[in-house]
Design a protein around this motif. Sequence first.
Motif, PDB file in Angstrom:
ATOM      1  N   TYR A 183       0.799  -1.220   0.000  1.00 48.59           N
ATOM      2  CA  TYR A 183       0.000   0.000   0.000  1.00 48.59           C
ATOM      3  C   TYR A 183       0.837   1.279   0.000  1.00 48.59           C
ATOM      4  O   TYR A 183       0.678   2.147  -0.873  1.00 48.59           O
ATOM      5  CB  TYR A 183      -0.959   0.015   1.198  1.00 48.59           C
ATOM      6  CG  TYR A 183      -2.250  -0.707   0.948  1.00 48.59           C
ATOM      7  CD1 TYR A 183      -3.209  -0.193   0.085  1.00 48.59           C
ATOM      8  CD2 TYR A 183      -2.518  -1.928   1.578  1.00 48.59           C
ATOM      9  CE1 TYR A 183      -4.399  -0.866  -0.149  1.00 48.59           C
ATOM     10  CE2 TYR A 183      -3.703  -2.611   1.348  1.00 48.59           C
ATOM     11  CZ  TYR A 183      -4.646  -2.072   0.481  1.00 48.59           C
ATOM     12  OH  TYR A 183      -5.817  -2.750   0.239  1.00 48.59           O
ATOM     13  N   LEU A 229     -16.057  -1.143  -2.620  1.00 49.53           N
ATOM     14  CA  LEU A 229     -16.386  -2.198  -1.656  1.00 49.53           C
ATOM     15  C   LEU A 229     -15.699  -3.521  -2.004  1.00 49.53           C
ATOM     16  O   LEU A 229     -15.414  -4.324  -1.119  1.00 49.53           O
ATOM     17  CB  LEU A 229     -17.901  -2.403  -1.590  1.00 49.53           C
ATOM     18  CG  LEU A 229     -18.681  -1.418  -0.711  1.00 49.53           C
ATOM     19  CD1 LEU A 229     -20.170  -1.673  -0.835  1.00 49.53           C
ATOM     20  CD2 LEU A 229     -18.239  -1.519   0.744  1.00 49.53           C
ATOM     21  N   ILE A 232     -12.422  -3.408  -0.312  1.00 48.61           N
ATOM     22  CA  ILE A 232     -12.600  -3.495   1.143  1.00 48.61           C
ATOM     23  C   ILE A 232     -12.969  -4.916   1.563  1.00 48.61           C
ATOM     24  O   ILE A 232     -12.417  -5.464   2.515  1.00 48.61           O
ATOM     25  CB  ILE A 232     -13.681  -2.495   1.606  1.00 48.61           C
ATOM     26  CG1 ILE A 232     -13.204  -1.053   1.351  1.00 48.61           C
ATOM     27  CG2 ILE A 232     -14.006  -2.698   3.083  1.00 48.61           C
ATOM     28  CD1 ILE A 232     -14.291  -0.007   1.530  1.00 48.61           C
ATOM     29  N   GLY A 236      -9.945  -6.777   3.042  1.00 47.35           N
ATOM     30  CA  GLY A 236     -10.306  -6.830   4.464  1.00 47.35           C
ATOM     31  C   GLY A 236     -10.497  -8.256   4.940  1.00 47.35           C
ATOM     32  O   GLY A 236     -10.054  -8.635   6.029  1.00 47.35           O
TER      33      GLY A 236
END
Length: 435
Positions: A183, A229, A232, A236
């Motif tokens: 990241y 999303l 994520i 995630g």
Amino acid sequence: MDIAVTSGLIILVLLLIMLVAGVPIAAALAVSSVCAILPVLNFEAAVVTGAQRIFSGISIFSLLAIPFFILAGNIMNKGGIAIRLINLAKLVTGRTPGALAQTNVIANMLFGAISGSGTAAASAMGSIIGPVEEEEGYDPNFSAAANIATAPTGLLIPPSNVMITFSLVSGGTSVAALFMAGYIPGLLWGLACMLVIYMLAKKFGYRSKTKFEAKEKLSILFQALPCLLLIIIVIGGIIFGIFTATEGSVVAVVYSLILSLFFYKSIRFKDLPQIFRESARMTGIIVFLIGVSAIMSWVMAFTGLPTAISRGLLGLTDNKFVILFIINIILLFVGTFMDMTPACLIFTPIFLPVCTALGMNTVHFGIMLIFNLCIGTITPPVGTTLFVGVKVGKVRIETVFKQLLIYFAAIFLVLLLVTYIPLLSLWLPGLMGYV
């Protein structure tokens, strides 16, 4: 002559000859590796062992993540994601100098991360934003350079197939740790290029004329939210241990299918066979490369080649900074001639022992290696992303390359920071308890 040196020379010479002759990289890897072990084993034993290594190299459950991420990327490439991410990026950049080019950078980071392809990002974003930039008076070379320079950022920002490949060839480095580690370097690459764009845009007077009303802003956010999303949910889920990287890749496929078929309605069921064929073709190439690279890894381990190279480099100097600089130069050179996957498969087992001997964390080394190879995708003579960006931007490579030089300077500076400041790669994985 030492067996490691002999094998290394055989691999190097044969590989170069076959690549120059146009032999496919997978075949060149297999033939050169088998020939390199012949001074130790007879031909029949070498061929049989090589075949066994191919099957053992691809008989890994986590390898299933690659075809599913490829499929998810292809679905989303054709699923109307690009324009929605571009509109979202326009909201972020506002009316800053060079706002459209800044939009291109942010959209490349988002779309490249979702699709897992720098080439797809350069093609999708360049073809949509380029004409708009031309209408607002941007020099096409300026626009193309901004697009090309930032297209590879999505290869560092997860999910990333090359990170999964590195995990396999490095002996099982945590995919979640690599994903988290990418990241900050990926964002720094993008931010460095945005700074370059800001300075050039102020000089040339490029300012955006686009202004969104409050209702339009809400609509753009609503349309782009499902795309975000995906990142994520998938990342995630992997990070927090809800599912593995392989299971996450399947989630990405299901989510992207639902999104593209039923929410955006940008692809139809009759489009799916072609998407599946393209994904299968790409998967076959990558998986076969991984299989034949297992032969080379075995030959290197059997002959002690990585140890010999490690001794050689450490014998030149005991200065860690100098050795890492030499490795960077070699990887940058290699990246200009070789695609990312084969380069990762070949040079990870060569340089990883050197870097671990210097006390470098494997995750940190992986990000450094991938960063170098990403640069190779935008440099001639084999920079696929460079050529796609030039074609989409309708410019000549010699004119756009002059514009790219200042971006290269900024990117190389970030590379040095990533190389010599481990915290940039290891802080997020450390925060999550992975390193």
